[in-house]
Design a protein around this motif. Structure first.
Motif, PDB file in Angstrom:
ATOM      1  N   ALA A  65       0.500  -1.172  -0.073  1.00  0.00           N
ATOM      2  CA  ALA A  65      -0.290  -0.020  -0.042  1.00  0.00           C
ATOM      3  C   ALA A  65       1.321   1.385   0.254  1.00  0.00           C
ATOM      4  N   ALA A  66       1.817   1.096   0.916  1.00  0.00           N
ATOM      5  CA  ALA A  66       2.724   2.623   0.470  1.00  0.00           C
ATOM      6  C   ALA A  66       3.096   2.641  -0.744  1.00  0.00           C
ATOM      7  N   LEU A  67       3.726   1.031  -1.276  1.00  0.00           N
ATOM      8  CA  LEU A  67       3.998   1.690  -2.276  1.00  0.00           C
ATOM      9  C   LEU A  67       3.449   2.068  -3.750  1.00  0.00           C
ATOM     10  N   ARG A  68       2.670   1.780  -3.365  1.00  0.00           N
ATOM     11  CA  ARG A  68       1.259   2.626  -4.548  1.00  0.00           C
ATOM     12  C   ARG A  68       1.134   3.426  -4.027  1.00  0.00           C
ATOM     13  N   VAL A  71      13.491 -10.476  -2.415  1.00  0.00           N
ATOM     14  CA  VAL A  71      13.774  -9.023  -3.003  1.00  0.00           C
ATOM     15  C   VAL A  71      12.833  -9.106  -4.252  1.00  0.00           C
ATOM     16  N   PRO A  72      13.149 -10.589  -4.931  1.00  0.00           N
ATOM     17  CA  PRO A  72      12.597 -10.418  -6.413  1.00  0.00           C
ATOM     18  C   PRO A  72      10.974 -10.045  -5.965  1.00  0.00           C
ATOM     19  N   GLU A  73      10.420 -10.637  -4.698  1.00  0.00           N
ATOM     20  CA  GLU A  73       8.629 -10.147  -4.904  1.00  0.00           C
ATOM     21  C   GLU A  73       9.011  -9.202  -5.042  1.00  0.00           C
ATOM     22  N   LEU A  74       9.649  -8.362  -3.856  1.00  0.00           N
ATOM     23  CA  LEU A  74       9.504  -6.464  -3.657  1.00  0.00           C
ATOM     24  C   LEU A  74      10.029  -6.082  -4.776  1.00  0.00           C
ATOM     25  N   VAL A  75      10.706  -6.514  -5.917  1.00  0.00           N
ATOM     26  CA  VAL A  75      10.817  -5.295  -7.133  1.00  0.00           C
ATOM     27  C   VAL A  75       9.994  -5.599  -8.042  1.00  0.00           C
ATOM     28  N   ALA A  76       8.956  -7.002  -7.750  1.00  0.00           N
ATOM     29  CA  ALA A  76       7.737  -6.715  -8.533  1.00  0.00           C
ATOM     30  C   ALA A  76       6.354  -6.352  -7.918  1.00  0.00           C
ATOM     31  N   TRP A  77       7.002  -5.422  -6.936  1.00  0.00           N
ATOM     32  CA  TRP A  77       5.620  -4.974  -6.113  1.00  0.00           C
ATOM     33  C   TRP A  77       6.066  -3.346  -6.509  1.00  0.00           C
ATOM     34  N   VAL A  78       7.536  -3.267  -6.684  1.00  0.00           N
ATOM     35  CA  VAL A  78       7.545  -1.793  -7.276  1.00  0.00           C
ATOM     36  C   VAL A  78       7.401  -1.512  -8.987  1.00  0.00           C
TER      37      VAL A  78
END
Length: 605
Positions: A90-93, A143-150
């Motif tokens: 949510a914070a990334l969005r 981290v790949p999942e975090l990259v995908a969220w970004v």
């Protein structure tokens, strides 16, 4: 080029007339070309994992970003129990939605526990992470999942770029690698504090971790030198910094997809500026200064200002703000801006001052810091034993209005008049505690630096007693009350159709006003020059009311608030200095008003 320390030699002019709140900081989340999200994972489901020192990491990185020209409103933070998957997405969005301009950039910083899976995939822990019975970990983020969220957050931002800065361990754990994740093309750079299989040093001794401290220093240093700070150049500087300090391990850069270097991690070249805020009359340096440049709040101790015509506003507690436009030259390395501010209160001796506002003149008295015996002794007539228990408190100096807030001032600020007994110089009444808070907010917005508020109960009683210990500030003789207060006198008692409610009415005096308020200041003041402390209208205080003052009051928006002083409808015993009641904060009736307390400036010569 002129000498580096040559002053800019520009002084902000004093405002003509009444100051106004002309330039406000941008609303939280205002659009900008760069946003930063700080993830501070310092609290975990397993309390033994907690890392309280990570707050220093967040502070250091925030200061580095500010030094590099980032707006304070462009830096958001999640910490403690809020660092979990749903909150991060949510914070990334939200951060992505606030990006604007060409080639917008998002910086995501994580500090906390980390590890690498069996195949070397880095992963991060969240507040919900804990050991599983089989030796695994729950609620982690590869981290790949975090990259995908970004990348997903940038679905509508094709030109956007991102940098992940991760200050966490990457020690190996025999855990299965995560499933493959497909990421849409997006330049996402990854900066790690250590290589795979290594531990990262944590903060210690109240200082940030070596990596984060070096990263923040590199941001500030390269920005001050006017260099373009791309990710590669920044990481090179961090590595050099750590090598010179003989600190290992060194950071690792993983280049983002595509060949485009991200937009620079700083705003255009900035000039370090020293702000000198002075008392216009005494020349004394002012404390508690705040400053806005082009409407953006800045740190007055670490001012970096872009060259060109800039709009300034300088605030200080107790002073009228000053604003003006200044041309900051681009051929200097340093400079000074001088702002001279006039106090809101014009001194009339040591303990008196005048506030000129909205065409009105309000007189204030300074109450010096002192120890005060609150409450009443057991032998005092009319005493309410439970609510008037005696105790000693220390109070600081404060400035309080000589009389209640008038209907004229309320009308000037709020544009309305709720009072039952109309008259410009009568006290405003029929206002709830919540109504008064809205008035104070409106007055503070119109007059930045004035800092109006209600008195605390202790301050109110100190002002009322004026150094005395008797039931009233004028002594113990109730027969003197008509000289000092508009209270429930003989005329009010005689007008009541139920005379049985007024035993001893023949002993009451006549204050001359009957069942209504009087214009403020019509009765004799107390020994400290304050009017109507024993009558006219009772007065709201800021405190939550406790029936037993020796016990802590229960808080909450609906908790009763303290009301002090008698009113035109109060019998004599309710007008005593120690008398106190509590009422729901929504109460509004014609017996209750209030008086102002304001911030006090340093004394002028």
């Amino acid at each position: 080029m002129r000498a580096a320390w040559l002053s800019i030699a520009l002084a902000l002019a004093l405002l003509a007339g009444e100051p106004t709140l002309a330039w406000l900081p941008p609303a939280e989340g205002a659009p900008s070309s760069r946003q930063a999200l700080l993830l501070v994972a310092d609290e975990y489901a397993e309390s033994a994992w907690n890392l309280p020192g990570l707050a220093e990491n967040a502070r250091a990185l925030r200061q580095g970003l500010l030094a590099a020209g980032w707006s304070p409103s462009a830096i958001s933070e999640l910490s403690g129990a809020r660092v979990h998957s749903d909150a991060i997405r949510a914070a990334l969005r939200r951060a992505a939605a606030r990006l604007a301009g060409e080639a917008p950039l998002l910086l995501v910083y994580y500090t906390g526990h980390g590890y690498s899976t069996a195949d070397g995939t880095p992963a991060l822990c969240t507040s919900a992470t804990q050991e599983l019975p089989g030796g695994g970990l729950s609620a982690t983020i590869p981290v790949p999942e975090l990259v995908a969220w970004v990348a997903a957050a940038f679905a509508e931002q094709r030109a956007a770029q991102a940098v992940l800065v991760i200050d966490a361990c990457r020690n190996q754990r025999t855990l299965a690698p995560p499933p493959p994740i497909t990421v849409q093309p997006l330049p996402i750079w990854q900066v790690y504090s250590t290589d795979s299989g290594r531990f990262a040093p944590a903060p210690s001794g109240g200082q940030p971790s070596p990596f984060t401290a070096a990263f923040a220093r590199a941001l500030a240093m390269l920005a001050a030198e006017g260099q373009d700070v791309g990710v590669r150049r920044l990481v090179e500087q961090v590595r050099l910094d750590l090598q010179q300090r003989q600190i290992a391990p060194l950071p690792v850069l993983v280049a983002g997809s595509g060949s485009v270097e991200p937009c620079v991690l700083r705003q255009p070249r900035a000039i370090p500026v020293r702000l000198s805020a002075l008392h216009a009359e005494s020349g004394a340096v002012l404390p508690r200064v705040r400053v806005q440049v082009d409407g953006v709040a800045c740190d007055p101790e670490n001012l970096l200002v872009r060259p060109g015509l800039r709009r300034w506003t300088v605030f200080a507690s107790g002073f009228r703000p000053v604003d003006g436009s200044l041309q900051i030259p681009d051929d200097e390395a340093h400079g000074t801006v001088v702002a001279r501010l006039r106090p809101w209160l014009t001194r009339r001796g040591e303990d008196r001052a005048l506030l000129e506002l909205e065409g009105l003149q309000l007189r204030f008295r300074r109450i010096a810091a002192h120890s005060l015996r609150l409450g009443s002794p057991p032998e005092e007539a009319g005493r309410q034993a439970r609510s008037e228990g005696q105790r000693t408190v220390d109070i600081g100096a404060f400035w309080i209005a000589e009389h209640e807030t008038t209907q004229r001032l309320w009308q000037a600020v709020m544009g309305s008049n709720p009072s039952q007994f109309k008259g410009e110089e009568r006290p405003v009444e029929s206002v709830s505690w919540h109504d008064v808070q809205r008035f104070l907010e409106a007055l503070a917005a119109r007059c930045p630096g004035l800092e109006p508020r209600l008195p605390s109960e202790a301050e109110w009683e100190a002002a009322c007693r004026a150094g005395t210990f008797s039931p009233w500030s004028f002594g113990s003789d109730a027969a003197q009350l008509p000289r000092y207060a508009n209270y429930a006198d003989r005329r009010l008692a005689e007008s009541d159709p139920d005379p049985d409610r007024w035993p001893g009415a023949d002993l009451l005096g006549d204050d001359g006003y009957g069942a209504q308020t009087a214009p403020v200041g019509r009765f004799s003041p107390n020994p400290w020059g304050l009017y109507d402390m024993h009558g006219n209208v009772a007065e709201w205080c800021q405190d939550v009311f406790a029936a037993d003052p020796a016990q802590a009051p229960a808080g909450g928006e609906r908790a009763p608030r303290s009301v002090r002083g008698g009113s035109w409808a109060s019998p004599p015993f309710q007008t005593r200095s120690a008398a106190r009641i509590g009422l729901p904060p929504h109460t509004a009736n014609p017996t209750i008003g209030f008086r102002l307390v304001v911030a006090s400036p340093p004394a002028s010569p």
